[in-house]
Enzyme design. Structure first.
Site, PDB file in Angstrom:
ATOM      1  N   ASN A 104       0.863  -1.180   0.000  1.00 54.57           N
ATOM      2  CA  ASN A 104       0.000   0.000   0.000  1.00 54.57           C
ATOM      3  C   ASN A 104       0.896   1.224   0.000  1.00 54.57           C
ATOM      4  O   ASN A 104       1.522   1.539   1.010  1.00 54.57           O
ATOM      5  CB  ASN A 104      -0.885  -0.028   1.258  1.00 54.57           C
ATOM      6  N   TRP A 105       0.953   1.892  -1.138  1.00 59.76           N
ATOM      7  CA  TRP A 105       1.879   3.029  -1.263  1.00 59.76           C
ATOM      8  C   TRP A 105       1.326   4.299  -0.618  1.00 59.76           C
ATOM      9  O   TRP A 105       2.016   5.321  -0.582  1.00 59.76           O
ATOM     10  CB  TRP A 105       2.185   3.293  -2.736  1.00 59.76           C
ATOM     11  N   LYS A 106       0.096   4.272  -0.172  1.00 61.13           N
ATOM     12  CA  LYS A 106      -0.526   5.440   0.461  1.00 61.13           C
ATOM     13  C   LYS A 106      -0.319   6.695  -0.412  1.00 61.13           C
ATOM     14  O   LYS A 106      -0.323   6.588  -1.632  1.00 61.13           O
ATOM     15  CB  LYS A 106       0.032   5.646   1.867  1.00 61.13           C
ATOM     16  N   HIS A 139      -9.477   0.652   4.715  1.00 69.07           N
ATOM     17  CA  HIS A 139      -8.207   0.871   5.429  1.00 69.07           C
ATOM     18  C   HIS A 139      -8.463   1.780   6.637  1.00 69.07           C
ATOM     19  O   HIS A 139      -9.274   2.701   6.567  1.00 69.07           O
ATOM     20  CB  HIS A 139      -7.186   1.498   4.481  1.00 69.07           C
ATOM     21  N   GLU A 159      -6.881   4.179   7.828  1.00 72.46           N
ATOM     22  CA  GLU A 159      -6.689   5.616   7.588  1.00 72.46           C
ATOM     23  C   GLU A 159      -7.918   6.220   6.943  1.00 72.46           C
ATOM     24  O   GLU A 159      -8.256   7.383   7.188  1.00 72.46           O
ATOM     25  CB  GLU A 159      -5.417   5.837   6.748  1.00 72.46           C
ATOM     26  N   GLU A 163      -5.378  -5.495  10.367  1.00 74.04           N
ATOM     27  CA  GLU A 163      -4.403  -4.438  10.575  1.00 74.04           C
ATOM     28  C   GLU A 163      -4.705  -3.714  11.882  1.00 74.04           C
ATOM     29  O   GLU A 163      -5.508  -2.766  11.904  1.00 74.04           O
ATOM     30  CB  GLU A 163      -4.458  -3.431   9.427  1.00 74.04           C
ATOM     31  N   GLY A 204       2.232   1.949  10.709  1.00 75.44           N
ATOM     32  CA  GLY A 204       3.123   3.102  10.579  1.00 75.44           C
ATOM     33  C   GLY A 204       3.795   3.512  11.877  1.00 75.44           C
ATOM     34  O   GLY A 204       4.389   4.583  11.953  1.00 75.44           O
ATOM     35  N   SER A 250       3.382  -2.431  10.243  1.00 77.63           N
ATOM     36  CA  SER A 250       4.840  -2.394  10.411  1.00 77.63           C
ATOM     37  C   SER A 250       5.528  -3.710  10.063  1.00 77.63           C
ATOM     38  O   SER A 250       6.471  -4.131  10.726  1.00 77.63           O
ATOM     39  CB  SER A 250       5.203  -1.949  11.841  1.00 77.63           C
ATOM     40  N   GLY A 254       2.808  -1.191   4.282  1.00 77.30           N
ATOM     41  CA  GLY A 254       2.893   0.220   3.923  1.00 77.30           C
ATOM     42  C   GLY A 254       4.342   0.618   3.694  1.00 77.30           C
ATOM     43  O   GLY A 254       4.890   0.452   2.609  1.00 77.30           O
ATOM     44  N   GLY A 255       4.981   1.104   4.755  1.00 76.61           N
ATOM     45  CA  GLY A 255       6.330   1.671   4.654  1.00 76.61           C
ATOM     46  C   GLY A 255       7.333   0.817   3.888  1.00 76.61           C
ATOM     47  O   GLY A 255       8.059   1.321   3.025  1.00 76.61           O
TER      48      GLY A 255
HETATM   49  C1  PEP Z   1      -0.715  -0.146   5.777  1.00 79.58           C
HETATM   50  O1  PEP Z   1      -0.656   0.933   5.244  1.00 79.58           O
HETATM   51  O2  PEP Z   1      -1.661  -0.903   5.512  1.00 79.58           O
HETATM   52  C2  PEP Z   1       0.340  -0.553   6.697  1.00 79.58           C
HETATM   53  C3  PEP Z   1       0.262  -1.704   7.288  1.00 79.58           C
HETATM   54  O3  PEP Z   1       1.390   0.334   6.886  1.00 79.58           O
HETATM   55  P1  PEP Z   1       2.800   0.033   7.604  1.00 79.58           P
HETATM   56  O4  PEP Z   1       3.332  -1.250   7.024  1.00 79.58           O
HETATM   57  O5  PEP Z   1       3.660   1.203   7.283  1.00 79.58           O
HETATM   58  O6  PEP Z   1       2.525  -0.101   9.070  1.00 79.58           O
END
Ligand code: PEP
Length: 250
Positions: free
Chosen positions: A9-11, A95, A97, A167, A173, A213, A234-235
């Site tokens: 997920n590049w957000k 998600h 967010e 999640e 994050g 994470s 994500g990251g």
């Molecule tokens: C996400 O955006 O779904 C996510 C899990 O982010 P991260 O891996 O950065 O925690």
């Protein structure tokens, strides 16, 4: 029996040149890797260009959200049909967010899941509790409510195109990952909920991803758990090298 999924997920990151640079670096690092479904979810504006850059690589293209109507006077929205037109096969829905900052509710998530399924997209359906909910002993109640609400009216056949992503909001994050045991416990609970709603075959066949994470250092322990079928990342999906390690570990 369940093909693992590693989804990035590049957000709200990556302009077109940056996105092309990332996938150009990624493709050779995972070439030849089989038995894993690799998905990337760039921002809407670069979908079409990323589609061209990953052609023939086996990587699947996802959007980070969609609207439930096909077309109409809905300024700013993008429909499932338009995502397919841009080359998407998958879409992330619900998600945290979007729930946290953009007013998504179980009801809107449910409408989106229906619309995406009708259009033929595979849905990455996100659920997860906040830290407060976990610390007050409400994790399972929250997950039960989100699953029942998000999947209301979604039939057994449509579940073939639903992947659940657990999640925990406190792990997204933050650098703070759920332990392997905490993640497995939540995944087993989600699978038991799917069993109650859809029966043993759907519960056994549905992929449940962990997100929060995930990085090269912790993927091994997570993916080894019985009910963890991959990761939503994500990251660590923003760099070709770290995402490739996750893909190659699956
Ligand atoms: C996400 O955006 O779904 C996510 C899990 O982010 P991260 O891996 O950065 O925690």
């Amino acid at each position: 029996m369940r093909t693992p999924v590693i989804a990035g997920n590049w957000k709200l990151f990556k302009t077109a040149p940056e996105a092309i640079g990332l996938v150009t670096g990624l493709v050779p690092l995972i070439a030849g890797k089989s038995g894993v479904e690799v998905v990337i979810a760039p921002v809407f504006t670069v979908l079409d260009r990323v589609r061209s850059a990953i052609a023939g690589s086996g990587i699947h293209l996802a959007a980070q959200d969609c609207f439930w109507e096909e077309e109409g006077a809905f300024t700013g929205e993008v429909s499932p049909k338009m995502l397919i037109d841009a080359g998407c096969t998958h879409v992330i829905i619900g998600h945290s967010e979007r729930r946290q900052y953009f007013g998504e509710t179980d009801a809107t998530v449910n409408r989106k899941i229906h619309a995406a399924g009708v259009a033929g997209l595979t849905v990455l359906f996100c659920v997860g509790e906040t830290l407060e909910e976990r610390e007050s002993g409400n994790t399972f109640n929250v997950l039960r409510t989100q699953i029942a609400g998000g999947l209301a009216g979604v039939g057994t056949a449509a579940m073939e195109r639903v992947i659940v992503a657990y999640e925990p909001v406190w792990a997204i994050g933050t650098g703070r990952t759920a332990s392997d045991e905490q993640a497995q416990e939540a995944h087993a609970f989600i699978r038991s909920e799917l069993h109650s709603l859809y029966g043993p075959a759907t519960a056994a066949a549905t992929r449940i991803l962990y997100g929060g994470s995930v990085k090269p250092e912790n993927i091994g322990g997570l993916i080894a758990q019985n009910d963890i079928d991959g990761a939503l990342v994500g990251g660590a999906s923003l760099k070709a090298e770290s995402f490739a390690v996750l893909v190659n570990a699956a």
